[in-house]
Write a protein that holds these residues in place. Structure first.
Motif, short mmCIF file in Angstrom:
data_model
loop_
_atom_site.label_atom_id
_atom_site.label_comp_id
_atom_site.label_asym_id
_atom_site.label_seq_id
_atom_site.Cartn_x
_atom_site.Cartn_y
_atom_site.Cartn_z
N SER A 285 -10.83 -1.66 5.18
CA SER A 285 -10.64 -3.05 5.61
C SER A 285 -11.76 -3.51 6.54
N ILE A 286 -12.17 -2.65 7.46
CA ILE A 286 -13.28 -2.99 8.35
C ILE A 286 -14.56 -3.22 7.55
N THR A 287 -14.80 -2.36 6.56
CA THR A 287 -15.97 -2.53 5.71
C THR A 287 -15.93 -3.87 4.99
N GLY A 288 -14.75 -4.22 4.48
CA GLY A 288 -14.59 -5.50 3.79
C GLY A 288 -14.84 -6.69 4.71
N LEU A 289 -14.41 -6.58 5.95
CA LEU A 289 -14.64 -7.65 6.92
C LEU A 289 -16.13 -7.79 7.24
N VAL A 290 -16.81 -6.65 7.35
CA VAL A 290 -18.24 -6.67 7.70
C VAL A 290 -19.07 -7.32 6.59
N ILE A 291 -18.75 -6.99 5.33
CA ILE A 291 -19.54 -7.55 4.22
C ILE A 291 -18.91 -8.81 3.65
N LYS A 292 -17.85 -9.29 4.33
CA LYS A 292 -17.20 -10.54 3.93
C LYS A 292 -16.69 -10.50 2.50
N SER B 2 -13.07 -10.32 0.76
CA SER B 2 -11.65 -10.44 1.08
C SER B 2 -10.80 -9.39 0.36
N VAL B 3 -11.15 -9.04 -0.88
CA VAL B 3 -10.39 -8.02 -1.61
C VAL B 3 -10.50 -6.68 -0.91
N LEU B 4 -11.71 -6.33 -0.51
CA LEU B 4 -11.95 -5.07 0.18
C LEU B 4 -11.30 -5.06 1.56
N ALA B 5 -11.20 -6.23 2.18
CA ALA B 5 -10.66 -6.32 3.53
C ALA B 5 -9.13 -6.27 3.57
N TYR B 6 -8.48 -6.93 2.62
CA TYR B 6 -7.03 -7.11 2.75
C TYR B 6 -6.18 -6.32 1.75
N LEU B 7 -6.72 -5.96 0.59
CA LEU B 7 -5.93 -5.19 -0.36
C LEU B 7 -5.51 -3.82 0.19
N PRO B 8 -6.36 -3.13 0.97
CA PRO B 8 -5.94 -1.84 1.54
C PRO B 8 -4.68 -1.93 2.40
N LEU B 9 -4.41 -3.10 2.96
CA LEU B 9 -3.22 -3.24 3.81
C LEU B 9 -1.95 -3.02 3.00
N PHE B 10 -1.97 -3.39 1.71
CA PHE B 10 -0.81 -3.17 0.86
C PHE B 10 -0.65 -1.69 0.53
N GLY B 11 -1.77 -0.98 0.48
CA GLY B 11 -1.72 0.46 0.25
C GLY B 11 -1.09 1.21 1.41
N SER C 48 -1.74 4.73 -3.66
CA SER C 48 -2.28 4.00 -2.50
C SER C 48 -3.80 3.93 -2.56
N PHE C 49 -4.44 5.03 -2.93
CA PHE C 49 -5.90 5.03 -3.05
C PHE C 49 -6.37 4.15 -4.21
N LEU C 50 -5.54 4.06 -5.24
CA LEU C 50 -5.86 3.15 -6.34
C LEU C 50 -5.91 1.71 -5.84
N ILE C 51 -4.94 1.37 -4.99
CA ILE C 51 -4.88 0.02 -4.43
C ILE C 51 -5.97 -0.19 -3.38
N MET C 52 -6.18 0.82 -2.52
CA MET C 52 -7.07 0.66 -1.38
C MET C 52 -8.54 0.76 -1.72
N MET C 53 -8.89 1.58 -2.72
CA MET C 53 -10.30 1.86 -2.96
C MET C 53 -10.77 1.60 -4.39
N VAL C 54 -9.98 2.02 -5.39
CA VAL C 54 -10.44 1.89 -6.78
C VAL C 54 -10.55 0.43 -7.19
N ILE C 55 -9.49 -0.33 -7.00
CA ILE C 55 -9.51 -1.75 -7.39
C ILE C 55 -10.56 -2.53 -6.60
N PRO C 56 -10.60 -2.40 -5.25
CA PRO C 56 -11.67 -3.10 -4.50
C PRO C 56 -13.06 -2.63 -4.88
#
Length: 203
Positions: A139-146, A148-157, A185-193
């Motif tokens: 999520s932090i990485t997603g916020l840094v590179i702006k 939104s999928v990378l930033a917020y989808l991991p929260l559901f994981g 969870s890793f599928l949601i947090m990392m694979v999809i993003p």
């Protein structure tokens, strides 16, 4: 030599270029770490689940230490393929994941030391903790590179991590299905993003 002062428009353009460069580095320069770790976790979760379910031996869960293999591969890759340009955002992302990696090492060492002192150790706690660590880092990485999928989808994981922490005290042993939950969870947090990031960088 006198330093050139940037106006607001030039500053925003410079920041945008840095973010764009960081995205490209994450996909091209490192082979997309999110897919590397994400698919490793998904595949390993299926293997551990099948072995635990068919044999009834929880010791197969020790195969999760195999997640250090992608880390070793990434470290060796970085040493061999250093990017020509390292932006501030690249450095921020790298430092974030160094902290996450350190958390993993400290957690494992503390659990082993306490387990030795107390006579037993339950590594099942590593499942929800690993999800929390990786989810926050992603999520932090997603916020840094702006992104939104990378930033917020991991929260559901992290839903599975919360469930595990709540249920763990009342369980005599770790259910085999938890390994599948971890992989999902890793599928949601990392694979999809990760695939989403690749698609954006190809455009």
């Amino acid at each position: 030599m006198e330093e050139k002062k940037l106006n607001e428009k030039e500053s925003l353009e410079l920041i945008t270029q840095m973010i764009r460069q960081s995205r490209r580095n994450m996909v091209v320069g490192s082979g997309n770490r999110f897919l590397l770790y994400g698919y490793s976790a998904v595949i390993l979760s299926i293997i551990v689940f099948v072995l635990v379910r068919t044999t009834g031996h929880l010791t197969w869960a020790a195969l999760w230490f195999g997640m250090f293999l992608p880390f070793i591969y990434s470290w060796l890759y970085d040493r061999k393929h250093r990017p020509a340009v390292v932006t501030y955002t690249d450095r921020m992302i790298n430092e974030t994941w160094k902290v996450i990696g350190t958390l993993f090492v400290i957690t494992v060492l503390v659990m082993m030391i306490l387990g030795y002192a107390m006579g037993s150790v339950n590594f099942a706690l590593m499942l929800p903790l690993a999800l929390i660590y990786c989810g926050i880092g992603t999520s932090i990485t997603g916020l840094v590179i702006k992104d939104s999928v990378l930033a917020y989808l991991p929260l559901f994981g992290l839903v599975f991590a919360i469930y595990m922490l709540v249920a763990l005290p009342s369980l005599a042993h770790t259910p085999a299905t938890w390994h599948l939950y971890f992989g999902l969870s890793f599928l949601i947090m990392m694979v999809i993003p990760g695939h989403n990031l690749n698609a954006k960088c190809r455009k």
